[in-house]
Design an enzyme around this catalytic site. Structure first.
Site, mmCIF file in Angstrom:
data_model
loop_
_atom_site.group_PDB
_atom_site.id
_atom_site.type_symbol
_atom_site.label_atom_id
_atom_site.label_comp_id
_atom_site.label_asym_id
_atom_site.label_seq_id
_atom_site.Cartn_x
_atom_site.Cartn_y
_atom_site.Cartn_z
ATOM 1 N N LYS A 181 -12.284 20.492 -8.636
ATOM 2 C CA LYS A 181 -11.921 19.902 -9.923
ATOM 3 C C LYS A 181 -12.451 20.735 -11.081
ATOM 4 C CE LYS A 181 -13.994 16.132 -8.774
ATOM 5 N NZ LYS A 181 -14.528 14.753 -8.660
ATOM 6 N N THR A 214 -15.316 9.220 -20.553
ATOM 7 C CA THR A 214 -14.806 9.731 -19.278
ATOM 8 C C THR A 214 -15.629 9.248 -18.080
ATOM 9 O OG1 THR A 214 -16.150 11.741 -19.510
ATOM 10 C CG2 THR A 214 -13.905 11.810 -20.389
ATOM 11 N N GLY A 216 -16.797 7.724 -14.838
ATOM 12 C CA GLY A 216 -16.085 7.255 -13.658
ATOM 13 C C GLY A 216 -14.849 8.049 -13.294
ATOM 14 N N THR A 217 -14.614 9.168 -13.988
ATOM 15 C CA THR A 217 -13.397 9.939 -13.731
ATOM 16 C C THR A 217 -13.322 10.422 -12.287
ATOM 17 O OG1 THR A 217 -13.439 10.690 -16.025
ATOM 18 C CG2 THR A 217 -12.002 11.878 -14.522
ATOM 19 N N GLY A 218 -14.414 10.976 -11.770
ATOM 20 C CA GLY A 218 -14.415 11.503 -10.406
ATOM 21 C C GLY A 218 -14.221 10.419 -9.360
ATOM 22 N N CYS A 219 -14.912 9.290 -9.539
ATOM 23 C CA CYS A 219 -14.753 8.158 -8.626
ATOM 24 C C CYS A 219 -13.306 7.679 -8.625
ATOM 25 C CB CYS A 219 -15.649 6.996 -9.053
ATOM 26 S SG CYS A 219 -17.403 7.349 -9.105
#
Length: 275
Positions: A181, A214, A216-219
């Site tokens: 990412k 942003t 929590g974007t990865g979760c």
């Protein structure tokens, strides 16, 4: 009132930590599953005391408690996809990997939560090694951010070519596919991810959303990938659909609290109330 046949509803399991602020972890995962009309189940690995500004406490659950949650869900309900997030300790990571094997869990999306997108280390060296050597080799898709990809590949990531090289090197750990990412990258690499599945090396781009909210974007991305896999999408399509979902959720991110707010997981409801 009609009753929906449970056999027609896909089920996903998130194995992750609880975020008391509701922006990431189990809470974000379950909202993401619900958005995709996938029934969400959970196994909590740790409980955090956090808000939009900081994390003040983290308590790991006993390994037996984590295992019991996974077994309870899988042996009764069954799951079509699994997403892992914050596993925190080497013991929990090893136990989760064992459950994946024993229960023959498919469509495993591993968000290798080791380092935040700002570079803050979140787990110790033993846990990192266990994640890398024991769990990632079982992954259908692994989704490292820039700093996690650097640790897993042993490369420094500054350019698109660096990201491509890291994706190929991480693939050698055994995961079926890797998504490096670019959220932590600079300049025109923001919003650019690199996909490698042993055959296709793809550069995936989405629009950059200018927001500081942003959390929590990865979760959310990993959970959306798992949800789409549960719905029957192939791996690359699941990733592309998940990226589109997260991009829109960022457009409707929530300016709550005094720090970094979360993405708008339920953006259709927010759209209805937007003038």
């Amino acid at each position: 009132m009609s009753v929906i046949d449970k056999s027609s509803v896909p089920v996903a399991l998130t194995i992750a930590g609880s975020d008391s602020g509701g922006g990431a972890g189990i809470q974000a995962d379950l909202r993401t599953f619900a958005f995709h009309c996938v029934h969400g189940t959970s196994a909590i690995t740790c409980v955090t005391a956090q808000n939009t500004v900081l994390v003040t406490r983290v308590d790991a659950l006993p390994v037996d408690a984590v295992v019991a949650q996974i077994e309870a869900v899988v042996t009764d309900i069954g799951v079509q996809a699994v997403k892992t997030g914050m596993l925190l300790t080497a013991e929990i990571i090893a136990a989760v990997a064992q459950q994946v094997e024993v229960l023959k869990l498919n469509n495993l999306v591993v968000d290798p939560v080791m380092v935040s997108r700002t570079g803050a280390v979140l787990i110790n060296d033993e846990a990192m090694a266990t994640l890398q050597n024991v769990l990632i080799p079982k992954a259908t898709i692994v989704t490292p951010n820039r700093y996690e990809a650097q640790l897993l590949s042993g490369l420094q990531l500054h350019t698109l070519d660096d990201m491509r090289a890291a994706a190929q090197r991480i693939h050698q750990l055994g995961a079926k596919a890797v998504l490096v990412k670019g959220g932590g990258m600079q300049g025109n690499l923001r919003g650019v991810d690199v996909w490698f599945d042993g055959h296709k090396l793809e550069t995936l781009k989405t629009a950059v959303v200018d927001t500081s909210n942003t959390h929590g974007t990865g979760c959310t991305l990993a959970a959306a990938i798992a949800a789409n896999l549960a719905l029957g999408c192939d791996r690359l399509s699941a990733v592309q659909k998940a990226k589109d979902y997260v991009t829109t959720a960022l457009r409707y991110s929530l300016a709550i609290g005094q720090g970094q707010g979360p993405v708008g997981h339920f953006f259709p409801l927010l759209q209805e109330n937007t003038p």
